[in-house]
Design a protein around this motif. Sequence first.
Motif, PDB file in Angstrom:
ATOM      1  N   GLY A 177      -5.426  -2.563  -4.513  1.00  0.00           N
ATOM      2  CA  GLY A 177      -5.646  -3.994  -4.355  1.00  0.00           C
ATOM      3  C   GLY A 177      -5.300  -4.498  -2.960  1.00  0.00           C
ATOM      4  N   PRO A 178      -4.084  -4.277  -2.492  1.00  0.00           N
ATOM      5  CA  PRO A 178      -3.740  -4.711  -1.124  1.00  0.00           C
ATOM      6  C   PRO A 178      -4.529  -3.990  -0.042  1.00  0.00           C
ATOM      7  CG  PRO A 178      -1.749  -4.426  -2.444  1.00  0.00           C
ATOM      8  CD  PRO A 178      -2.886  -3.880  -3.262  1.00  0.00           C
ATOM      9  N   ILE A 182       0.840  -1.205   0.000  1.00  0.00           N
ATOM     10  CA  ILE A 182       0.000   0.000   0.000  1.00  0.00           C
ATOM     11  C   ILE A 182       0.870   1.249   0.000  1.00  0.00           C
ATOM     12  CG2 ILE A 182      -1.721   1.313   1.314  1.00  0.00           C
ATOM     13  CD1 ILE A 182      -2.677  -1.441   2.433  1.00  0.00           C
ATOM     14  N   LEU A 183       1.882   1.264   0.860  1.00  0.00           N
ATOM     15  CA  LEU A 183       2.764   2.429   0.935  1.00  0.00           C
ATOM     16  C   LEU A 183       3.526   2.619  -0.373  1.00  0.00           C
ATOM     17  CD1 LEU A 183       4.004   4.720   2.579  1.00  0.00           C
ATOM     18  CD2 LEU A 183       5.700   3.082   3.446  1.00  0.00           C
ATOM     19  N   ALA A 184       4.042   1.541  -0.951  1.00  0.00           N
ATOM     20  CA  ALA A 184       4.767   1.649  -2.223  1.00  0.00           C
ATOM     21  C   ALA A 184       3.848   2.173  -3.328  1.00  0.00           C
ATOM     22  CB  ALA A 184       5.345   0.290  -2.604  1.00  0.00           C
ATOM     23  N   LEU A 193      -1.281   3.044  -8.826  1.00  0.00           N
ATOM     24  CA  LEU A 193      -2.524   3.226  -8.076  1.00  0.00           C
ATOM     25  C   LEU A 193      -3.079   1.902  -7.587  1.00  0.00           C
ATOM     26  CD1 LEU A 193      -4.805   5.123  -7.131  1.00  0.00           C
ATOM     27  CD2 LEU A 193      -5.875   4.791  -9.372  1.00  0.00           C
ATOM     28  N   ASN A 194      -3.085   0.890  -8.444  1.00  0.00           N
ATOM     29  CA  ASN A 194      -3.642  -0.402  -8.047  1.00  0.00           C
ATOM     30  C   ASN A 194      -2.678  -1.217  -7.199  1.00  0.00           C
ATOM     31  OD1 ASN A 194      -6.462  -1.014  -9.405  1.00  0.00           O
ATOM     32  ND2 ASN A 194      -5.302   0.292 -10.792  1.00  0.00           N
ATOM     33  N   VAL A 226      -4.672   8.229   3.467  1.00  0.00           N
ATOM     34  CA  VAL A 226      -4.234   6.829   3.497  1.00  0.00           C
ATOM     35  C   VAL A 226      -3.226   6.574   4.608  1.00  0.00           C
ATOM     36  CG1 VAL A 226      -3.036   5.023   2.188  1.00  0.00           C
ATOM     37  CG2 VAL A 226      -4.699   6.499   1.042  1.00  0.00           C
ATOM     38  N   LEU A 227      -2.328   7.509   4.844  1.00  0.00           N
ATOM     39  CA  LEU A 227      -1.233   7.272   5.793  1.00  0.00           C
ATOM     40  C   LEU A 227      -1.683   6.999   7.232  1.00  0.00           C
ATOM     41  CD1 LEU A 227       1.515   9.763   4.575  1.00  0.00           C
ATOM     42  CD2 LEU A 227       1.553   7.259   4.482  1.00  0.00           C
ATOM     43  N   PRO A 228      -2.718   7.675   7.766  1.00  0.00           N
ATOM     44  CA  PRO A 228      -3.092   7.396   9.159  1.00  0.00           C
ATOM     45  C   PRO A 228      -3.387   5.927   9.429  1.00  0.00           C
ATOM     46  CG  PRO A 228      -4.128   9.418   8.429  1.00  0.00           C
ATOM     47  CD  PRO A 228      -3.480   8.822   7.222  1.00  0.00           C
TER      48      PRO A 228
END
Length: 400
Positions: A125-126, A86-88, A120-121, A184-186
């Motif tokens: 996805g993850p 997700i982070l990548a 983006l995916n 997204v980061l939190p």
Amino acid sequence: MAAETAPGPRQPLWFLSLLALAAAGGAVAYVPFLTVLLPLRVVSLTGSEDVVALSFATFLGAVVASLANIGFGWLSDRTGSRRGWILAGLVSSSLLLLLFGQVETVRQLVVLIMAWQLGLNMMLGPLAAWAGDCVPDEQKGLLGGLFAFAPALGALSGAFVTIPGLADGQERLALVALLVAAMVLPALVVGKGRSLPHLTMPTDSAAGSPADPFKQRRIIGNMWFARLLVQVSEAALFAFLLFWLRSITPGFGEDRAARIFSLVLIIAVPIALVAGRWSDKARRPMLPLAICAGLSSLGLLAMALSSSLNGALGGYFLFGVSSMTFLALHSGQTLRVLPRPQHRGRDLGFFNLTNTVPSLIIPGLTLTLVPVFGFSALFLLLAALAALACVLIAIISRPI
């Protein structure tokens, strides 16, 4: 049976909210770009509203998105590291988004869109699979209700980044990237260790799933096709809402159509929350889905038969709120029916095809029906599809 077992571990509301915020960040990542910023970039490159270039770019992007969602979901299954992927994906898609202000040709634009969809995916996805790793079945209705914020915030973000005087072309791209990161980061920061062992342990079948594998496959198949049918209807209205309203009232303004669409998204949020929470408490996860699909069909039928603007708008509100609620709740309940946690990311990627395939179906469907029979014929067909979705869900709607 699940009703006879003691309640398992549950997630706090604040973490469910952060998961929903991250999912909304995924919507913010693509909605304002694909609906507003990309068409404006095409105009700046070609000097005109080049529909062919835009269609070609979005088509290839959708193909890459479909394959990438499955692929990165599968990779997150294999590596067991959802948060890392997700982070990548967040970093790579944000950096690629910033490059759109630098492209000089349509060819470069198309290549960059395909690369951006990969990044983006890698995130989307993850992210969906991680929610399945963390949220028990007893809370999946509530999670689905919280997912209703995603399309609403996606639409509002498009209006926000295009406020006159707020930001120019390149600054708008940076603003979108910052919004996505902030949303997204939190969840990633506080989500370490939140996966539940009984939801991630490899198994031949999910706990509480039907013993009969054919019945299990039927449930999954019904869920997949029902979502596809509703998504086809929703995508058709998203693409042709303004044209349909102008066929009833010539000169109907695009700003008014946008406000109506935004209002539908906002109204759907509290309804989805209440319906999702009720489905958890009543242990009837599929019943709200069947009801929403049925109401969507009635709304489309009203649109097909209405000859006045007020009647048409009433039908659209019924359809729009019901279909948006259906899609939000369906996202949560899909996590319930997938049988093998070790393949959750890959399987969700195949479910994601129900989001991308309609964009390939709608143009041909519309061109076949509307020029000859008008929008009423299209809506009658869509009403039949939504009614079929209702039947498919009703077949598998039972207490748990």
